[in-house]
Design a protein around this motif. Structure first.
Motif, mmCIF file in Angstrom:
data_model
loop_
_atom_site.group_PDB
_atom_site.id
_atom_site.type_symbol
_atom_site.label_atom_id
_atom_site.label_comp_id
_atom_site.label_asym_id
_atom_site.label_seq_id
_atom_site.Cartn_x
_atom_site.Cartn_y
_atom_site.Cartn_z
ATOM 1 N N GLU A 72 0.850 -1.185 0.000
ATOM 2 C CA GLU A 72 0.000 0.000 0.000
ATOM 3 C C GLU A 72 0.888 1.237 0.000
ATOM 4 O OE1 GLU A 72 -4.329 -1.232 1.791
ATOM 5 O OE2 GLU A 72 -3.106 0.182 2.905
ATOM 6 N N TRP A 74 1.218 5.472 0.309
ATOM 7 C CA TRP A 74 0.649 6.712 0.839
ATOM 8 C C TRP A 74 1.633 7.843 0.554
ATOM 9 C CZ3 TRP A 74 -4.142 6.460 3.281
ATOM 10 C CH2 TRP A 74 -4.580 5.179 3.615
ATOM 11 N N TYR A 82 -1.243 16.109 1.997
ATOM 12 C CA TYR A 82 -1.940 14.835 1.872
ATOM 13 C C TYR A 82 -3.419 15.061 1.568
ATOM 14 C CZ TYR A 82 2.006 12.156 3.718
ATOM 15 O OH TYR A 82 3.236 11.553 3.884
ATOM 16 N N TRP A 98 -2.962 7.630 -2.495
ATOM 17 C CA TRP A 98 -3.029 6.286 -1.912
ATOM 18 C C TRP A 98 -3.231 5.278 -3.039
ATOM 19 C CZ3 TRP A 98 -7.123 2.806 -2.274
ATOM 20 C CH2 TRP A 98 -6.991 1.637 -1.521
#
Length: 206
Positions: A72, A74, A82, A98
């Motif tokens: 994953e 990020w 973000y 993401w």
């Protein structure tokens, strides 16, 4: 009189199994469920900044590639922000920051396309160097592994990064640096992850 407390025993850990692909990335496991695989578009077409590709392989303690890994991803956008409800209007439309990546079942290679993130504010306003966060699961890994991808062409920012500076040995810091090359006019960063053995990648407790 003190009453004796009964404590529950710790639940046994279990490695990730086939459900990781079937449940989280069914297309990679051969199940045609979604029109578009969930989590494969990290940045989106409207994302600002330099388009890059990050790729590598996850290597076990014997030096062999692990071929059933899910990662994953990020990251912040090119402005160091973000995609989060706390930042309304600061992230361009379609930028998710993401994604999920599956290794090739034959070669163990993984890769994803995104934009290069900008510096991110850390604690006490200290700026962190541009980086991408990775969470790694696979059979044989009891708990997901957390690490970071830093960029080889961000030498000054890396030198001042507060997280990299927590790592005492310079050699260990180098395990978090992805090395840049140019392939067909695109910036490609190579980041191989070693879960055990010599030059094991630095992993974080989060």
């Amino acid at each position: 009189m003190m009453q004796k407390l009964d404590y529950l025993k710790e639940t046994p850990s279990q490695t990730a199994g086939p459900y990781v692909h079937i449940g989280l990335a069914p297309g990679a496991a051969g199940f045609d469920i979604y029109e578009r695989e969930l989590g494969w578009d990290v940045a989106g077409p409207n994302a600002r900044g330099e388009r890059i590709r990050v790729e590598g392989v996850v290597i076990d303690g014997t030096g062999s590639p692990i071929k059933d890994v899910m990662l994953e991803v990020w990251q912040a956008n090119a402005d160091g922000v973000y995609a989060h409800p706390e930042h309304p209007g600061e992230v361009e439309e379609g930028f998710r920051g993401w994604g999920r990546v599956i290794t090739d079942f034959d070669t163990g290679e993984w890769g994803f396309d995104t934009v290069k993130p900008g510096p991110v504010p850390g604690r006490n306003g200290t700026m962190m160097a541009p980086h991408i966060n990775l969470w790694i699961v696979a059979r044989g890994i009891n708990l997901g592994l957390n690490t970071r991808v830093y960029f080889s062409d961000e030498t000054k920012a890396n030198t001042n990064d507060p997280v990299l500076n927590l790592i005492e040995w310079e050699r260990r810091r180098q395990t978090l640096i992805a090395h840049r090359s140019e392939q067909d006019g695109q910036a490609v960063y190579r980041f191989d992850i070693k879960v055990q053995g010599e030059d094991e990648t630095v992993f974080f407790d989060i």
